[in-house]
Write a protein that holds these residues in place. Structure first.
Motif, short mmCIF file in Angstrom:
data_model
loop_
_atom_site.label_atom_id
_atom_site.label_comp_id
_atom_site.label_asym_id
_atom_site.label_seq_id
_atom_site.Cartn_x
_atom_site.Cartn_y
_atom_site.Cartn_z
N GLN A 14 0.83 -1.21 0.00
CA GLN A 14 0.00 0.00 0.00
C GLN A 14 0.86 1.26 0.00
OE1 GLN A 14 -2.40 -0.71 3.48
NE2 GLN A 14 -3.96 -1.85 2.35
N TRP A 15 1.90 1.28 0.85
CA TRP A 15 2.79 2.44 0.91
C TRP A 15 3.60 2.58 -0.37
CZ3 TRP A 15 2.43 6.63 3.45
CH2 TRP A 15 1.88 6.64 4.74
N LEU A 16 4.03 1.46 -0.93
CA LEU A 16 4.78 1.51 -2.18
C LEU A 16 3.91 2.07 -3.31
CD1 LEU A 16 6.76 -1.87 -2.09
CD2 LEU A 16 7.76 0.42 -2.27
N ALA A 17 2.66 1.62 -3.38
CA ALA A 17 1.75 2.11 -4.42
C ALA A 17 1.52 3.62 -4.26
CB ALA A 17 0.43 1.36 -4.35
N ALA A 18 1.28 4.06 -3.02
CA ALA A 18 1.07 5.49 -2.77
C ALA A 18 2.32 6.29 -3.12
CB ALA A 18 0.69 5.71 -1.31
N SER A 19 3.50 5.76 -2.76
CA SER A 19 4.75 6.46 -3.04
C SER A 19 4.98 6.57 -4.54
CB SER A 19 5.92 5.72 -2.39
OG SER A 19 5.77 5.65 -0.98
#
Length: 237
Positions: A14-19
């Motif tokens: 999730q954090w990778l996608a947002a980043s």
């Protein structure tokens, strides 16, 4: 080890996608046109999104594999102030100054895989080694796409540019970024890496330059920064 421990958790994904989306906005903010046009901007944004996704997973995979080789599992940690700062700088400079500082890492000791190591505890050199391979992953991709001359120029230029940006941003000695971990591990290796990355980045962005000149220039810049460190910062008192 890779097959068993390389997986990303749901929170990490999730954090990778947002980043990746945030950094695509940063890179795609300026599409090089004097006036805004939605369709060309979206095309530039999507190309940047793909290039950033490839670059991110290449560097994160390189760090995870290197960590597993050393007996550590690597957890992705987002650098929120880096992402926010990148957005602010992009808006203030109208996209002329893109910064891609998005990630740190948390290392977890895998006791069952470290039997036989002389020093059991986590050391600065191990952190620096893992960080170095993250930087090298982007350097390798930048050189690789420079060599893929059969691809459309727009694709080659975008992938080279994105990986150069990752290498330059993350080699900076800022807390949580790879550059800080590498500098604490070895100032000598850091000086050479910093010079090599800056030299490589400048040469790769030049149109029509031969790859042999890029390699020679990269090594020369690395040696120059290494020599400057020894001359001015590492002199005995």
């Amino acid at each position: 080890k890779v097959r068993r421990y390389h997986k990303y958790s749901r929170k990490e994904l999730q954090w990778l996608a947002a980043s990746i989306v945030i950094m695509a906005v940063i890179v795609g903010f300026d599409d090089g046109r004097e006036t805004f046009s939605l369709v060309p901007w979206l095309g530039n944004f999507l190309l940047g999104l793909v290039a950033i996704a490839v670059a991110v997973f290449a560097r994160e995979s390189a760090k995870r594999v290197t960590g597993l080789e050393q007996g550590y599992s690597i957890e992705f940690k987002p650098v929120l102030y880096g992402l926010l700062g990148g957005l602010i700088v992009a808006f203030m400079s109208y996209g002329k100054i893109p910064l891609l500082a998005y990630s740190g890492m948390r290392m977890h000791t895998m006791e069952q895989h470290r039997l036989g190591y002389y020093r059991y505890q986590l050391g600065y050199f191990t952190q620096g080694k893992i960080a170095l391979f993250g930087i090298l992953a982007n350097v390798f991709l930048a050189v690789l796409f420079k060599l893929l001359v059969f691809l459309p120029d727009a694709v080659t230029e975008k992938f080279v540019f994105v990986n150069v940006l990752f290498a330059i941003t993350n080699v900076l000695p800022i807390h949580m970024l790879d550059g800080a971990n590498l500098m604490y591990a070895s100032r000598i290796i850091y000086a050479f890496t910093l010079g090599a990355v800056l030299g490589l980045s400048a040469l790769l962005l030049l149109p029509g330059i031969h790859i042999a000149i890029v390699i020679i220039g990269t090594v020369a810049f690395g040696i120059l920064f290494w020599a400057l460190l020894l001359r001015f910062l590492e002199r005995p008192a």
